[in-house]
Design a protein around this motif. Sequence first.
Motif, short mmCIF file in Angstrom:
data_model
loop_
_atom_site.label_atom_id
_atom_site.label_comp_id
_atom_site.label_asym_id
_atom_site.label_seq_id
_atom_site.Cartn_x
_atom_site.Cartn_y
_atom_site.Cartn_z
N LEU A 1 0.64 -8.81 1.51
CA LEU A 1 -0.59 -9.04 0.78
C LEU A 1 -1.61 -9.77 1.66
CD1 LEU A 1 -2.18 -8.80 -1.84
CD2 LEU A 1 -1.09 -10.91 -2.60
N THR A 2 -1.13 -10.76 2.40
CA THR A 2 -2.03 -11.49 3.30
C THR A 2 -2.63 -10.56 4.34
OG1 THR A 2 -0.75 -13.51 2.98
CG2 THR A 2 -2.18 -13.44 4.90
N LEU A 3 -1.80 -9.70 4.90
CA LEU A 3 -2.29 -8.76 5.91
C LEU A 3 -3.33 -7.80 5.32
CD1 LEU A 3 -2.19 -7.69 8.77
CD2 LEU A 3 -0.22 -6.30 8.10
N VAL A 4 -3.09 -7.32 4.11
CA VAL A 4 -4.05 -6.43 3.44
C VAL A 4 -5.37 -7.16 3.23
CG1 VAL A 4 -4.56 -5.18 1.30
CG2 VAL A 4 -2.31 -4.97 2.35
N ASN A 5 -5.30 -8.40 2.76
CA ASN A 5 -6.52 -9.19 2.56
C ASN A 5 -7.27 -9.41 3.87
OD1 ASN A 5 -6.27 -9.41 -0.22
ND2 ASN A 5 -5.05 -11.28 -0.08
N GLN A 6 -6.54 -9.65 4.94
CA GLN A 6 -7.19 -9.84 6.24
C GLN A 6 -7.87 -8.55 6.70
OE1 GLN A 6 -4.16 -11.37 8.84
NE2 GLN A 6 -4.35 -13.44 8.05
N LEU A 7 -7.23 -7.43 6.49
CA LEU A 7 -7.85 -6.15 6.84
C LEU A 7 -9.12 -5.90 6.03
CD1 LEU A 7 -4.68 -3.91 7.22
CD2 LEU A 7 -6.20 -4.68 9.04
N LEU A 8 -9.07 -6.24 4.75
CA LEU A 8 -10.27 -6.10 3.91
C LEU A 8 -11.38 -7.02 4.39
CD1 LEU A 8 -8.63 -5.83 0.37
CD2 LEU A 8 -9.79 -4.01 1.64
#
Length: 94
Positions: free
Chosen positions: A1-8
């Motif tokens: 989830l953290t990685l997805v948020n960082q990509l966003l």
Amino acid sequence: LTLVNQLLDFRRIESDIFEIHKEQIELVSFINNLKERFSSISYQKGVDFSLETAHQHLEMMADPEALMKIMSNLLINAFKFTRKKVSISINGIA
């Protein structure tokens, strides 16, 4: 989830819709809290993890969320590529 948020967030930066929300933070305790979050990784990998600072207290203006993402990313990469030691040094004018 953290990685997805960082990509966003990276996508928002590229689109110029990412906003920085600066606030006064105390850097030494901020980094100490971050260090505690990574202590289990250092223990599991057998890596010496230290924080070195000449300051007991150091105030600065920053976006805490952005700073947390940046520092976490740096530490994740440091632990990924080190074999012995990760050290954080805080140098600045108090």
